[in-house]
Design a protein around this motif. Sequence first.
Motif, mmCIF file in Angstrom:
data_model
loop_
_atom_site.group_PDB
_atom_site.id
_atom_site.type_symbol
_atom_site.label_atom_id
_atom_site.label_comp_id
_atom_site.label_asym_id
_atom_site.label_seq_id
_atom_site.Cartn_x
_atom_site.Cartn_y
_atom_site.Cartn_z
ATOM 1 N N MET A 175 -37.474 -13.422 -78.033
ATOM 2 C CA MET A 175 -36.161 -13.772 -78.496
ATOM 3 C C MET A 175 -36.250 -14.399 -79.886
ATOM 4 N N GLY A 176 -35.255 -14.150 -80.700
ATOM 5 C CA GLY A 176 -35.236 -14.677 -82.062
ATOM 6 C C GLY A 176 -34.501 -15.994 -82.135
ATOM 7 N N ASN A 177 -34.470 -16.536 -83.311
ATOM 8 C CA ASN A 177 -33.756 -17.783 -83.570
ATOM 9 C C ASN A 177 -32.361 -17.478 -84.091
ATOM 10 N N LYS A 178 -31.581 -16.787 -83.322
ATOM 11 C CA LYS A 178 -30.237 -16.405 -83.763
ATOM 12 C C LYS A 178 -29.329 -17.636 -83.808
ATOM 13 N N LEU A 179 -28.696 -17.837 -84.962
ATOM 14 C CA LEU A 179 -27.782 -18.954 -85.124
ATOM 15 C C LEU A 179 -26.481 -18.646 -84.391
ATOM 16 N N VAL A 180 -26.084 -19.535 -83.527
ATOM 17 C CA VAL A 180 -24.854 -19.351 -82.770
ATOM 18 C C VAL A 180 -23.796 -20.275 -83.352
ATOM 19 N N THR A 181 -22.719 -19.683 -83.876
ATOM 20 C CA THR A 181 -21.657 -20.475 -84.490
ATOM 21 C C THR A 181 -20.799 -21.141 -83.431
ATOM 22 N N PHE A 182 -20.454 -20.374 -82.387
ATOM 23 C CA PHE A 182 -19.636 -20.884 -81.288
ATOM 24 C C PHE A 182 -20.248 -20.418 -79.980
ATOM 25 N N SER A 183 -19.948 -21.139 -78.911
ATOM 26 C CA SER A 183 -20.390 -20.689 -77.592
ATOM 27 C C SER A 183 -19.556 -19.476 -77.193
ATOM 28 N N GLU A 184 -20.037 -18.739 -76.225
ATOM 29 C CA GLU A 184 -19.282 -17.581 -75.720
ATOM 30 C C GLU A 184 -17.908 -18.009 -75.223
ATOM 31 N N GLN A 185 -17.867 -19.161 -74.529
ATOM 32 C CA GLN A 185 -16.599 -19.661 -73.997
ATOM 33 C C GLN A 185 -15.620 -19.990 -75.116
ATOM 34 N N GLN A 186 -16.117 -20.627 -76.183
ATOM 35 C CA GLN A 186 -15.246 -20.941 -77.325
ATOM 36 C C GLN A 186 -14.673 -19.652 -77.928
ATOM 37 N N LEU A 187 -15.527 -18.669 -78.129
ATOM 38 C CA LEU A 187 -15.065 -17.406 -78.712
ATOM 39 C C LEU A 187 -14.024 -16.737 -77.828
ATOM 40 N N GLU A 188 -14.261 -16.733 -76.524
ATOM 41 C CA GLU A 188 -13.279 -16.151 -75.603
ATOM 42 C C GLU A 188 -11.951 -16.902 -75.672
ATOM 43 N N ASN A 189 -12.036 -18.229 -75.703
ATOM 44 C CA ASN A 189 -10.809 -19.035 -75.793
ATOM 45 C C ASN A 189 -10.058 -18.749 -77.093
ATOM 46 N N TYR A 190 -10.785 -18.659 -78.198
ATOM 47 C CA TYR A 190 -10.147 -18.382 -79.482
ATOM 48 C C TYR A 190 -9.511 -16.993 -79.493
ATOM 49 N N GLN A 191 -10.170 -16.040 -78.878
ATOM 50 C CA GLN A 191 -9.584 -14.696 -78.787
ATOM 51 C C GLN A 191 -8.306 -14.708 -77.961
ATOM 52 N N ASP A 192 -8.320 -15.474 -76.870
ATOM 53 C CA ASP A 192 -7.150 -15.560 -75.996
ATOM 54 C C ASP A 192 -5.965 -16.240 -76.676
ATOM 55 N N CYS A 193 -6.245 -17.176 -77.586
ATOM 56 C CA CYS A 193 -5.183 -17.984 -78.192
ATOM 57 C C CYS A 193 -4.769 -17.521 -79.588
ATOM 58 N N THR A 194 -5.394 -16.481 -80.098
ATOM 59 C CA THR A 194 -5.060 -15.997 -81.442
ATOM 60 C C THR A 194 -4.834 -14.489 -81.391
ATOM 61 N N PHE A 195 -4.589 -13.925 -82.551
ATOM 62 C CA PHE A 195 -4.423 -12.483 -82.673
ATOM 63 C C PHE A 195 -5.641 -11.872 -83.346
ATOM 64 N N PHE A 196 -6.807 -12.533 -83.186
ATOM 65 C CA PHE A 196 -8.039 -12.118 -83.840
ATOM 66 C C PHE A 196 -9.083 -11.608 -82.868
ATOM 67 N N THR A 197 -9.944 -10.743 -83.382
ATOM 68 C CA THR A 197 -11.134 -10.290 -82.655
ATOM 69 C C THR A 197 -12.231 -11.328 -82.863
ATOM 70 N N ARG A 198 -13.316 -11.198 -82.129
ATOM 71 C CA ARG A 198 -14.459 -12.100 -82.293
ATOM 72 C C ARG A 198 -14.971 -12.074 -83.735
ATOM 73 N N LYS A 199 -15.087 -10.884 -84.263
ATOM 74 C CA LYS A 199 -15.591 -10.720 -85.634
ATOM 75 C C LYS A 199 -14.670 -11.431 -86.629
ATOM 76 N N GLU A 200 -13.373 -11.309 -86.442
ATOM 77 C CA GLU A 200 -12.417 -11.967 -87.336
ATOM 78 C C GLU A 200 -12.485 -13.487 -87.199
ATOM 79 N N ILE A 201 -12.697 -13.972 -85.983
ATOM 80 C CA ILE A 201 -12.817 -15.418 -85.759
ATOM 81 C C ILE A 201 -14.029 -15.962 -86.515
ATOM 82 N N LEU A 202 -15.131 -15.231 -86.467
ATOM 83 C CA LEU A 202 -16.326 -15.656 -87.197
ATOM 84 C C LEU A 202 -16.093 -15.594 -88.704
ATOM 85 N N ARG A 203 -15.318 -14.622 -89.150
ATOM 86 C CA ARG A 203 -14.975 -14.522 -90.570
ATOM 87 C C ARG A 203 -14.081 -15.700 -90.990
ATOM 88 N N VAL A 204 -13.161 -16.096 -90.105
ATOM 89 C CA VAL A 204 -12.303 -17.257 -90.379
ATOM 90 C C VAL A 204 -13.170 -18.514 -90.488
#
Length: 189
Positions: A1-30
């Motif tokens: 496994m690599g040292n991949k930097l995680v910006t948000f947890s999976e749960q955070q990303l799912e919550n942000y997707q549920d509460c916005t009009f953005f995809t995961r990729k767009e949330i990371l871009r924001v």
Amino acid sequence: MGNKLVTFSEQQLENYQDCTFFTRKEILRVHKRFREVRSDLVPKNMIEDQPVTIRIPLESMEKLPELKENPFRSRICEVFSRDGKGNLSFEDFLDLLSVFSEQAPRDIKVFYAFRIYDFDGDQHIGSEDLDQAIRLLTYGELSPEDMQQITEKVIEEADVDGDGKLSYMEFEHVITRAPDFLSTFHIRI
């Protein structure tokens, strides 16, 4: 496994997707865009409650190219900030960009437009709110008489119940007749 930097947890990303009009990729871009505003304040990975507690000051947010030319930039930040002063957390910023995205439905945009124009927060747009909006839109270049005339005309045209101010329903009715509203009420990320 690599040292991949995680910006948000999976749960955070799912919550942000549920509460916005953005995809995961767009949330990371924001998040990247948010971090670029003040990288000295915003970490690359947001842990625990940092997406809510780390705030970028209004003065920095107003310099964003997406807001810099908007005469309502301070008011927009105030409406979306949890502190009411315009200092934005990541979640505030995400909400702001979500509402101003092309994917946001018209009724959400109308709701926030109403809040932006309701400067005194009394759930109506009165003559003082309209004066303030006109002053911002015209960069204060109109005479007091011209401003009063415009304010009176707007209220005369839009105030259906005759109470001298615009309710949310009256504001919504006016906006539905404005074909340019949806095309101008968005920000690209």
